[in-house]
Design a protein around this motif. Sequence first.
Motif, PDB file in Angstrom:
ATOM      1  N   LEU A   1      -0.965  10.506   1.313  1.00  0.00           N
ATOM      2  CA  LEU A   1      -2.234  10.277   0.618  1.00  0.00           C
ATOM      3  C   LEU A   1      -3.384  10.215   1.626  1.00  0.00           C
ATOM      4  O   LEU A   1      -3.258   9.612   2.687  1.00  0.00           O
TER       5      LEU A   1
ATOM      6  N   GLU B   1      -3.004   3.939  -1.257  1.00  0.00           N
ATOM      7  CA  GLU B   1      -3.254   3.347  -2.573  1.00  0.00           C
ATOM      8  C   GLU B   1      -2.733   1.917  -2.617  1.00  0.00           C
ATOM      9  O   GLU B   1      -1.569   1.656  -2.332  1.00  0.00           O
ATOM     10  N   ARG B   2      -3.594   0.980  -3.010  1.00  0.00           N
ATOM     11  CA  ARG B   2      -3.195  -0.425  -3.133  1.00  0.00           C
ATOM     12  C   ARG B   2      -2.477  -0.612  -4.469  1.00  0.00           C
ATOM     13  O   ARG B   2      -3.029  -0.317  -5.530  1.00  0.00           O
TER      14      ARG B   2
ATOM     15  N   TRP C   1       0.863  -1.168   0.000  1.00  0.00           N
ATOM     16  CA  TRP C   1       0.000   0.000   0.000  1.00  0.00           C
ATOM     17  C   TRP C   1       0.904   1.224   0.000  1.00  0.00           C
ATOM     18  O   TRP C   1       1.883   1.288   0.741  1.00  0.00           O
TER      19      TRP C   1
END
Length: 253
Positions: free
Chosen positions: A231, A235-236, A222
């Motif tokens: 972030l 975000e994967r 991630w």
Amino acid sequence: MRTLGFVAISGLWAILLAAPAVAQSTDGMPSGPFDTFVPEPGFTTTLEETPPDTELVKRLFALGYADQCRLAIESDVLGTEPEVWDLTYRDSYQEADEPDRTFRLYHFNCDAGAYNVISVFLTWDSFSGLAPLSLARPEFDITYESGDFDGDVLDIAYRGMSATNRLVNAWFDPDTGTIGASGKWRGLGDAADYSTWVQRGPVFVLDVFDVDASYDEAVNPWRIVAGGRVLEVPERLPEERFDEPAEDDADGQ
């Protein structure tokens, strides 16, 4: 743990800014040999227009990191010979005809385990002398399915920034001015964290931080920090499994 880190860094600053009890020249600056160098208050040791003797830097490293880096200092397993780079930068207030500023980056091995090597960076410039390099690192909480480390990662929540002066499996790219680190959480490497810091003047700022907290025989991190920005939602990133053949192998090449 953070208190100990602060004490270690503060102690190193005291050593780097102290004067030698032996190996001292008539102008108060240290001179070699440095194997018995022991500083005491009075003068600075590395505030000069030119970088200090590397042997002096090695001695200051050994004194400042005597506890943290005992494996490197007291044995031949890692050694205390640093990687050294001379770098340049420009301050925003410099006139166009002024020369670039210069500073030196030192990379010392420190400690090691079964699958990780720990190291530290020191920096030198004529304004600050020799100093330990501390780098920003995010803190986070991980939520696993059913509260089990072997379960899927449900959430990674950012909690703030800390700083570290010890990096795991670190490297430096002088062409891009980038320091990187990748710490394995176990030997397979399916759980790990990955960081890069980029040079801004005589310091380095966090650029990217990824964490793969799942013990699932796959690389599926991630992303928490991208382009120096935390972030809002991690975000994967795409998954890569250890049991998948490389593309060239799959084509028979």
